[in-house]
Design a protein around this motif. Structure first.
Motif, PDB file in Angstrom:
ATOM      1  N   HIS A   1      54.095  25.512  28.313  1.00  0.00           N
ATOM      2  CA  HIS A   1      54.927  24.221  28.002  1.00  0.00           C
ATOM      3  C   HIS A   1      56.326  23.907  28.793  1.00  0.00           C
ATOM      4  CE1 HIS A   1      52.455  22.947  24.248  1.00  0.00           C
ATOM      5  NE2 HIS A   1      51.750  23.026  25.181  1.00  0.00           N
ATOM      6  N   ASP A   2      57.072  24.972  28.338  1.00  0.00           N
ATOM      7  CA  ASP A   2      58.559  25.157  29.301  1.00  0.00           C
ATOM      8  C   ASP A   2      58.408  24.939  30.583  1.00  0.00           C
ATOM      9  OD1 ASP A   2      59.360  25.364  26.707  1.00  0.00           O
ATOM     10  OD2 ASP A   2      59.869  27.643  26.850  1.00  0.00           O
ATOM     11  N   ILE A   3      57.432  25.588  31.336  1.00  0.00           N
ATOM     12  CA  ILE A   3      57.286  25.665  32.835  1.00  0.00           C
ATOM     13  C   ILE A   3      56.610  24.344  33.177  1.00  0.00           C
ATOM     14  CG2 ILE A   3      55.978  26.787  34.557  1.00  0.00           C
ATOM     15  CD1 ILE A   3      56.136  29.443  33.034  1.00  0.00           C
ATOM     16  N   ILE A   4      55.697  23.541  32.492  1.00  0.00           N
ATOM     17  CA  ILE A   4      55.335  22.413  33.093  1.00  0.00           C
ATOM     18  C   ILE A   4      56.473  21.402  32.867  1.00  0.00           C
ATOM     19  CG2 ILE A   4      53.538  20.481  32.391  1.00  0.00           C
ATOM     20  CD1 ILE A   4      51.550  22.489  32.107  1.00  0.00           C
ATOM     21  N   ILE A   5      56.950  21.483  31.698  1.00  0.00           N
ATOM     22  CA  ILE A   5      58.375  20.448  31.605  1.00  0.00           C
ATOM     23  C   ILE A   5      59.346  20.359  32.642  1.00  0.00           C
ATOM     24  CG2 ILE A   5      60.309  19.875  30.227  1.00  0.00           C
ATOM     25  CD1 ILE A   5      58.415  20.462  27.685  1.00  0.00           C
ATOM     26  N   LYS A   6      59.423  21.727  33.253  1.00  0.00           N
ATOM     27  CA  LYS A   6      60.535  22.109  34.325  1.00  0.00           C
ATOM     28  C   LYS A   6      59.996  21.461  35.608  1.00  0.00           C
ATOM     29  CE  LYS A   6      63.108  25.960  32.460  1.00  0.00           C
ATOM     30  NZ  LYS A   6      63.462  27.394  32.524  1.00  0.00           N
ATOM     31  N   ALA A   7      58.581  21.647  35.481  1.00  0.00           N
ATOM     32  CA  ALA A   7      58.063  21.241  36.905  1.00  0.00           C
ATOM     33  C   ALA A   7      57.995  19.676  36.859  1.00  0.00           C
ATOM     34  CB  ALA A   7      56.606  21.714  37.084  1.00  0.00           C
TER      35      ALA A   7
ATOM     36  N   LYS B   1      58.499  11.348  27.102  1.00  0.00           N
ATOM     37  CA  LYS B   1      57.583  11.158  26.067  1.00  0.00           C
ATOM     38  C   LYS B   1      56.188  11.240  26.523  1.00  0.00           C
ATOM     39  CE  LYS B   1      60.651   8.136  23.102  1.00  0.00           C
ATOM     40  NZ  LYS B   1      60.612   6.808  22.546  1.00  0.00           N
ATOM     41  N   ILE B   2      55.908  10.777  27.982  1.00  0.00           N
ATOM     42  CA  ILE B   2      54.579  10.856  28.523  1.00  0.00           C
ATOM     43  C   ILE B   2      54.147  12.166  28.669  1.00  0.00           C
ATOM     44  CG2 ILE B   2      53.386   9.966  30.468  1.00  0.00           C
ATOM     45  CD1 ILE B   2      54.952   7.555  30.601  1.00  0.00           C
ATOM     46  N   VAL B   3      55.362  13.044  29.345  1.00  0.00           N
ATOM     47  CA  VAL B   3      54.966  14.469  29.269  1.00  0.00           C
ATOM     48  C   VAL B   3      54.737  15.035  27.943  1.00  0.00           C
ATOM     49  CG1 VAL B   3      55.772  16.548  30.112  1.00  0.00           C
ATOM     50  CG2 VAL B   3      56.338  14.366  31.717  1.00  0.00           C
ATOM     51  N   GLU B   4      55.467  14.912  27.011  1.00  0.00           N
ATOM     52  CA  GLU B   4      55.271  15.547  25.777  1.00  0.00           C
ATOM     53  C   GLU B   4      53.745  15.211  25.346  1.00  0.00           C
ATOM     54  OE1 GLU B   4      56.716  17.784  24.199  1.00  0.00           O
ATOM     55  OE2 GLU B   4      58.556  17.975  25.722  1.00  0.00           O
TER      56      GLU B   4
END
Length: 106
Positions: A49-55, A64-67
């Motif tokens: 999750h952390d890595i995808i958020i950084k990407a 919000k859409i990413v979460e």
């Protein structure tokens, strides 16, 4: 979209689902995302999750859409190190969901 960027970070000029879908289904997806994966400073305790958020931050996509899209991931891999293959597969799933949400909102 990203075809002419030559190793620059991927930039989505118009946050529209079609643009994101074109990118993740296009021929440059893997090369660009491997580059982003390499740029993200990974620590041993970084979750997928952390890595995808950084990407996703590289794309400046709304959080919000990413979460919401991250809810698609199962929680079984939270304690495992993230390899490039897992990142590529899971990022694509999340990005497709983000793109679909963007298409629906426009």
């Amino acid at each position: 979209m990203a075809a002419g960027l030559k190793r620059d970070p991927v930039v989505i000029l118009r946050i529209q689902g079609e643009d994101l879908l074109d990118f993740i289904n296009g021929p440059n997806y893997e090369a660009e995302m491997v580059s982003i994966f390499s740029q993200i400073g990974l620590s041993n305790d970084a979750s997928l999750h952390d890595i995808i958020i950084k990407a996703m931050e590289k794309f400046t996509v709304m959080s919000k859409i990413v979460e919401l899209a991250l809810q698609l991931l199962d929680g079984n891999d939270q304690d495992e190190p993230v390899c490039k293959k897992t990142f590529l597969e899971e990022f694509k799933k999340v990005a497709k969901h983000v793109a679909q949400n963007l298409v629906e909102r426009l």
